[in-house]
Design a protein around this motif. Structure first.
Motif, PDB file in Angstrom:
ATOM      1  N   THR A   2       0.839  -1.192   0.000  1.00 43.83           N
ATOM      2  CA  THR A   2       0.000   0.000   0.000  1.00 43.83           C
ATOM      3  C   THR A   2       0.877   1.245   0.000  1.00 43.83           C
ATOM      4  O   THR A   2       2.038   1.200   0.414  1.00 43.83           O
ATOM      5  CB  THR A   2      -0.933   0.019   1.231  1.00 43.83           C
ATOM      6  OG1 THR A   2      -1.789   1.167   1.163  1.00 43.83           O
ATOM      7  CG2 THR A   2      -0.136   0.088   2.534  1.00 43.83           C
ATOM      8  N   THR A   3       0.294   2.327  -0.447  1.00 41.16           N
ATOM      9  CA  THR A   3       0.988   3.618  -0.360  1.00 41.16           C
ATOM     10  C   THR A   3       0.614   4.364   0.920  1.00 41.16           C
ATOM     11  O   THR A   3       1.226   5.379   1.250  1.00 41.16           O
ATOM     12  CB  THR A   3       0.620   4.511  -1.560  1.00 41.16           C
ATOM     13  OG1 THR A   3      -0.799   4.718  -1.581  1.00 41.16           O
ATOM     14  CG2 THR A   3       1.060   3.877  -2.875  1.00 41.16           C
ATOM     15  N   HIS A   4      -0.363   3.879   1.646  1.00 38.63           N
ATOM     16  CA  HIS A   4      -0.861   4.566   2.852  1.00 38.63           C
ATOM     17  C   HIS A   4       0.140   4.390   3.982  1.00 38.63           C
ATOM     18  O   HIS A   4       0.471   3.265   4.373  1.00 38.63           O
ATOM     19  CB  HIS A   4      -2.218   4.015   3.257  1.00 38.63           C
ATOM     20  CG  HIS A   4      -3.226   4.033   2.157  1.00 38.63           C
ATOM     21  ND1 HIS A   4      -4.327   3.194   2.126  1.00 38.63           N
ATOM     22  CD2 HIS A   4      -3.295   4.778   1.024  1.00 38.63           C
ATOM     23  CE1 HIS A   4      -5.030   3.437   1.043  1.00 38.63           C
ATOM     24  NE2 HIS A   4      -4.432   4.385   0.357  1.00 38.63           N
ATOM     25  N   THR A   5       0.588   5.496   4.532  1.00 39.05           N
ATOM     26  CA  THR A   5       1.683   5.478   5.508  1.00 39.05           C
ATOM     27  C   THR A   5       1.411   6.477   6.630  1.00 39.05           C
ATOM     28  O   THR A   5       0.991   7.604   6.368  1.00 39.05           O
ATOM     29  CB  THR A   5       3.014   5.812   4.817  1.00 39.05           C
ATOM     30  OG1 THR A   5       3.255   4.860   3.767  1.00 39.05           O
ATOM     31  CG2 THR A   5       4.177   5.783   5.808  1.00 39.05           C
ATOM     32  N   ALA A   6       1.683   6.043   7.858  1.00 41.02           N
ATOM     33  CA  ALA A   6       1.524   6.922   9.022  1.00 41.02           C
ATOM     34  C   ALA A   6       2.842   7.024   9.778  1.00 41.02           C
ATOM     35  O   ALA A   6       3.484   6.010  10.053  1.00 41.02           O
ATOM     36  CB  ALA A   6       0.437   6.388   9.952  1.00 41.02           C
TER      37      ALA A   6
ATOM     38  N   ILE B 186       3.664   1.883   8.802  1.00 40.21           N
ATOM     39  CA  ILE B 186       3.866   2.836   9.894  1.00 40.21           C
ATOM     40  C   ILE B 186       5.350   2.997  10.212  1.00 40.21           C
ATOM     41  O   ILE B 186       6.153   2.082   9.971  1.00 40.21           O
ATOM     42  CB  ILE B 186       3.106   2.435  11.178  1.00 40.21           C
ATOM     43  CG1 ILE B 186       3.551   1.058  11.692  1.00 40.21           C
ATOM     44  CG2 ILE B 186       1.606   2.470  10.946  1.00 40.21           C
ATOM     45  CD1 ILE B 186       2.943   0.681  13.045  1.00 40.21           C
ATOM     46  N   LEU B 187       5.687   4.156  10.749  1.00 40.86           N
ATOM     47  CA  LEU B 187       7.019   4.437  11.285  1.00 40.86           C
ATOM     48  C   LEU B 187       6.839   5.191  12.583  1.00 40.86           C
ATOM     49  O   LEU B 187       6.078   6.176  12.635  1.00 40.86           O
ATOM     50  CB  LEU B 187       7.863   5.236  10.298  1.00 40.86           C
ATOM     51  CG  LEU B 187       9.322   5.492  10.723  1.00 40.86           C
ATOM     52  CD1 LEU B 187      10.263   5.442   9.517  1.00 40.86           C
ATOM     53  CD2 LEU B 187       9.491   6.833  11.443  1.00 40.86           C
TER      54      LEU B 187
ATOM     55  N   ILE C  85       4.148   7.258  -1.688  1.00 42.61           N
ATOM     56  CA  ILE C  85       3.312   7.116  -0.495  1.00 42.61           C
ATOM     57  C   ILE C  85       2.401   8.326  -0.310  1.00 42.61           C
ATOM     58  O   ILE C  85       2.651   9.412  -0.845  1.00 42.61           O
ATOM     59  CB  ILE C  85       4.161   6.917   0.790  1.00 42.61           C
ATOM     60  CG1 ILE C  85       5.069   8.134   1.028  1.00 42.61           C
ATOM     61  CG2 ILE C  85       4.932   5.623   0.743  1.00 42.61           C
ATOM     62  CD1 ILE C  85       5.745   8.104   2.389  1.00 42.61           C
ATOM     63  N   ARG C  86       1.345   8.099   0.476  1.00 37.09           N
ATOM     64  CA  ARG C  86       0.426   9.153   0.898  1.00 37.09           C
ATOM     65  C   ARG C  86       0.425   9.114   2.415  1.00 37.09           C
ATOM     66  O   ARG C  86       0.031   8.122   3.016  1.00 37.09           O
ATOM     67  CB  ARG C  86      -0.962   8.934   0.307  1.00 37.09           C
ATOM     68  CG  ARG C  86      -0.939   8.922  -1.220  1.00 37.09           C
ATOM     69  CD  ARG C  86      -2.277   8.500  -1.809  1.00 37.09           C
ATOM     70  NE  ARG C  86      -3.334   9.481  -1.551  1.00 37.09           N
ATOM     71  CZ  ARG C  86      -3.526  10.587  -2.265  1.00 37.09           C
ATOM     72  NH1 ARG C  86      -2.716  10.874  -3.284  1.00 37.09           N
ATOM     73  NH2 ARG C  86      -4.515  11.407  -1.990  1.00 37.09           N
ATOM     74  N   MET C  87       0.869  10.198   3.057  1.00 36.45           N
ATOM     75  CA  MET C  87       1.260  10.161   4.469  1.00 36.45           C
ATOM     76  C   MET C  87       0.377  11.009   5.370  1.00 36.45           C
ATOM     77  O   MET C  87       0.020  12.139   5.034  1.00 36.45           O
ATOM     78  CB  MET C  87       2.717  10.628   4.607  1.00 36.45           C
ATOM     79  CG  MET C  87       3.253  10.657   6.040  1.00 36.45           C
ATOM     80  SD  MET C  87       4.945  11.306   6.124  1.00 36.45           S
ATOM     81  CE  MET C  87       5.840  10.006   5.274  1.00 36.45           C
ATOM     82  N   VAL C  88       0.081  10.447   6.549  1.00 34.17           N
ATOM     83  CA  VAL C  88      -0.486  11.189   7.665  1.00 34.17           C
ATOM     84  C   VAL C  88       0.541  11.174   8.796  1.00 34.17           C
ATOM     85  O   VAL C  88       1.233  10.175   9.006  1.00 34.17           O
ATOM     86  CB  VAL C  88      -1.824  10.575   8.140  1.00 34.17           C
ATOM     87  CG1 VAL C  88      -1.683   9.106   8.496  1.00 34.17           C
ATOM     88  CG2 VAL C  88      -2.407  11.357   9.323  1.00 34.17           C
ATOM     89  N   VAL C  89       0.651  12.280   9.514  1.00 32.72           N
ATOM     90  CA  VAL C  89       1.471  12.352  10.726  1.00 32.72           C
ATOM     91  C   VAL C  89       0.518  12.498  11.901  1.00 32.72           C
ATOM     92  O   VAL C  89      -0.343  13.390  11.906  1.00 32.72           O
ATOM     93  CB  VAL C  89       2.468  13.523  10.682  1.00 32.72           C
ATOM     94  CG1 VAL C  89       3.333  13.536  11.940  1.00 32.72           C
ATOM     95  CG2 VAL C  89       3.338  13.429   9.432  1.00 32.72           C
ATOM     96  N   HIS C  90       0.668  11.606  12.891  1.00 30.51           N
ATOM     97  CA  HIS C  90      -0.271  11.535  14.018  1.00 30.51           C
ATOM     98  C   HIS C  90       0.530  11.563  15.311  1.00 30.51           C
ATOM     99  O   HIS C  90       1.405  10.727  15.525  1.00 30.51           O
ATOM    100  CB  HIS C  90      -1.062  10.223  13.914  1.00 30.51           C
ATOM    101  CG  HIS C  90      -2.186  10.093  14.900  1.00 30.51           C
ATOM    102  ND1 HIS C  90      -3.447   9.667  14.524  1.00 30.51           N
ATOM    103  CD2 HIS C  90      -2.265  10.300  16.253  1.00 30.51           C
ATOM    104  CE1 HIS C  90      -4.240   9.617  15.593  1.00 30.51           C
ATOM    105  NE2 HIS C  90      -3.539   9.997  16.650  1.00 30.51           N
ATOM    106  N   GLY C  91       0.236  12.516  16.190  1.00 27.98           N
ATOM    107  CA  GLY C  91       0.958  12.616  17.451  1.00 27.98           C
ATOM    108  C   GLY C  91       0.020  12.761  18.635  1.00 27.98           C
ATOM    109  O   GLY C  91      -1.108  13.258  18.491  1.00 27.98           O
ATOM    110  N   ILE C  92       0.492  12.320  19.807  1.00 27.18           N
ATOM    111  CA  ILE C  92      -0.278  12.442  21.048  1.00 27.18           C
ATOM    112  C   ILE C  92       0.527  13.234  22.069  1.00 27.18           C
ATOM    113  O   ILE C  92       1.730  13.000  22.242  1.00 27.18           O
ATOM    114  CB  ILE C  92      -0.654  11.060  21.610  1.00 27.18           C
ATOM    115  CG1 ILE C  92      -1.658  10.356  20.675  1.00 27.18           C
ATOM    116  CG2 ILE C  92      -1.246  11.170  23.005  1.00 27.18           C
ATOM    117  CD1 ILE C  92      -2.129   9.003  21.166  1.00 27.18           C
ATOM    118  N   SER C  93      -0.127  14.192  22.750  1.00 29.15           N
ATOM    119  CA  SER C  93       0.470  14.995  23.811  1.00 29.15           C
ATOM    120  C   SER C  93       1.674  15.788  23.281  1.00 29.15           C
ATOM    121  O   SER C  93       1.514  16.579  22.359  1.00 29.15           O
ATOM    122  CB  SER C  93       0.817  14.112  25.009  1.00 29.15           C
ATOM    123  OG  SER C  93       1.119  14.894  26.142  1.00 29.15           O
TER     124      SER C  93
END
Length: 317
Positions: free
Chosen positions: A94-98, A126-127, A167-175
């Motif tokens: 997949t090209t979907h990457t987080a 994921i990374l 790839i098509r990327m989302v960056v997701h962070g907590i706190s």
């Protein structure tokens, strides 16, 4: 009283104040940026995660059995320290990457529940990086997201190298990871970056430290916070004032989903309102009922996954 005695007393008072302020600044900086509790081993972090999120254990075990939980390293463009991350390919190409960013005194393992959501439930590559002075990454202090933003930009490029430029990327962070994500979002982005998700991030290091100083020690900003910020500039090359997610998101024109618990007292819920207001469209906000700090996913797993999937589907799928 003789003039010489008065001058002596004044000089002694000034030295006492300066000495106390200097000691207080060093103490605050070490207390906030060099805590001991973020030095958990990988095994300790995994044990904690299996207690808190038992459903991820079979997933982690299966990844380790086939060697799919992989390590990689880079050197920080900010100060050339060695940094570590885990990456996991999707079960199907997949090209979907987080890229997923952990919080204060946590590490990449301790945000693996979000890795599970993206990789196991949504089928993403994921990374997960260890930020400076966390996990297996080196560094002389926590950077509170500010220098980390440059490292995460480099990790995003590393993910593109691992998974391909398409790839098509989302960056997701907590706190703190969410504050880092917002700080990242204000920088120029590569074409493969499509959107961001921030979960309970603070507006700025200054505002967060000011709140903690008042609540924990009943101390006003002046003069200690100013002196500690100046000392941070000398020691680590950045000040509390400049480390601002609120300023950075003004420059972000990519979509962002804001998530925050309405019972969050650690990073107060009012902060997300200020952040949302300052972010240009497109943007969405989900205030999670009865959720305290950084537990929105844990306490609302299905709803959280649904919200994130609906949001990223608009820009990635």
């Amino acid at each position: 009283m003789k003039r010489r005695n008065i001058l002596f007393i004044l000089s002694a008072l000034i030295l006492l104040i300066v000495g106390g302020l200097t000691w207080g600044s060093f103490y605050m900086l070490n207390y906030s940026l060099r805590p001991d509790k973020n030095k958990e081993t990988k095994e300790e972090s995994l044990a904690y995660m299996f207690r808190e999120y038992p459903y991820i254990k079979p997933w982690i075990d299966s990844l380790q059995e086939v060697g799919a939980l992989r390590d990689t390293n880079i050197y920080s463009p900010a100060n050339n320290v060695k940094l570590h991350a885990y990456y996991i390919k999707a079960s199907r190409p997949t090209t979907h990457t987080a890229v997923i960013v952990h919080g204060y005194t946590d590490n990449a393992i301790r945000i693996m529940q979000i890795g599970y959501m993206y990789n196991h439930d949504l089928g993403f590559n994921i990374l997960l990086p260890d930020l400076q002075y966390h996990g297996q990454s080196e560094g002389n202090a926590i950077q509170m997201g500010w220098k980390d933003r440059l490292d995460v930009l480099h990790w995003m490029q590393t993910a593109a190298h691992i998974y391909g430029d398409s790839i098509r990327m989302v960056v997701h962070g907590i706190s703190m990871g969410a504050a880092t994500t917002m700080m990242v979002s204000g920088e120029p982005q590569q074409n493969y970056v499509k959107c961001f998700v921030e979960d309970c991030g603070y507006t700025s290091v200054w505002e967060q430290f000011s709140k903690e100083l008042k609540e924990q020690f009943n101390i006003p900003d002046f003069p200690l916070l100013y002196a500690a910020s100046w000392l941070c500039q000398l020691k680590y090359g950045w000040s509390f004032q400049e480390a601002s997610a609120l300023d950075q998101i003004k420059h972000c024109h990519l979509p962002m989903l804001f998530i925050h618990g309405d019972a969050d007292k650690y990073v107060p819920t009012y902060m997300v309102n200020k952040l949302f207001e300052n972010k240009p469209a497109p943007k969405e906000c989900w205030i999670v009922p009865n959720a305290e700090h950084a537990v929105s996913y844990k306490e609302n797993k299905e709803a959280y996954t649904k919200r994130v999937k609906e949001f990223v589907s608009k820009y990635i799928f």
